[in-house]
Design a protein around this motif. Sequence first.
Motif, mmCIF file in Angstrom:
data_model
loop_
_atom_site.group_PDB
_atom_site.id
_atom_site.type_symbol
_atom_site.label_atom_id
_atom_site.label_comp_id
_atom_site.label_asym_id
_atom_site.label_seq_id
_atom_site.Cartn_x
_atom_site.Cartn_y
_atom_site.Cartn_z
ATOM 1 N N HIS A 1 50.250 8.329 3.796
ATOM 2 C CA HIS A 1 49.122 8.117 4.709
ATOM 3 C C HIS A 1 49.373 6.849 5.508
ATOM 4 O O HIS A 1 49.634 5.791 4.951
ATOM 5 C CB HIS A 1 47.810 7.961 3.923
ATOM 6 N N GLN A 2 49.280 6.952 6.786
ATOM 7 C CA GLN A 2 49.430 5.797 7.665
ATOM 8 C C GLN A 2 48.058 5.473 8.242
ATOM 9 O O GLN A 2 47.354 6.360 8.697
ATOM 10 C CB GLN A 2 50.406 6.111 8.818
ATOM 11 N N PRO A 3 47.694 4.212 8.199
ATOM 12 C CA PRO A 3 46.397 3.874 8.797
ATOM 13 C C PRO A 3 46.427 4.037 10.300
ATOM 14 O O PRO A 3 47.445 3.805 10.949
ATOM 15 C CB PRO A 3 46.180 2.401 8.408
ATOM 16 N N THR A 4 45.309 4.474 10.842
ATOM 17 C CA THR A 4 45.215 4.660 12.281
ATOM 18 C C THR A 4 44.774 3.336 12.885
ATOM 19 O O THR A 4 43.702 2.817 12.554
ATOM 20 C CB THR A 4 44.175 5.740 12.612
#
Length: 154
Positions: A18-21
């Motif tokens: 998961h990559q933070p937006t």
Amino acid sequence: MYPDHTPHVPVQRPGEVHQPTPLPPAVPVPAPVVPVQPGSGPAVASIVLPDGRVITGYVINPAQPEPLVAKPAVSRTAVNVALGGVGFLAVCGGLILLTSFIAALTAFITQLIILAAVIFGGWIAVQLFSTNGHQGGTTVNIRRAVIKRNHFHG
């Protein structure tokens, strides 16, 4: 937190990343101020935030320092002492008049007593020395009396 009081932790499956937006940078937007009619009460200001929320509150005026009070040219203590002196002089004048009145009243009463004594004494003197024909006492002719051993034999 969920109703069962457990913290929400996202479940991560293996191999999933998961990559933070990233959020776009916030651009400062000047907040509009809603005008208020003067004299309609305390000043109220409203500010609209960039996300659309409106914050309303009273305007706080900065505290004003109290003005310096000018000292009078003459101290109050001096004025009170002077007024006390004037009052004392007025009382002393009244006391002098009162003592003069008492002295005059005493002299008047003394003169009345002396006058009464003179009148009463004169009345007594007139009663003793009056010659209206009646004399009190007995008349004794002692021409022929013989005196022997300090006794009268007549």
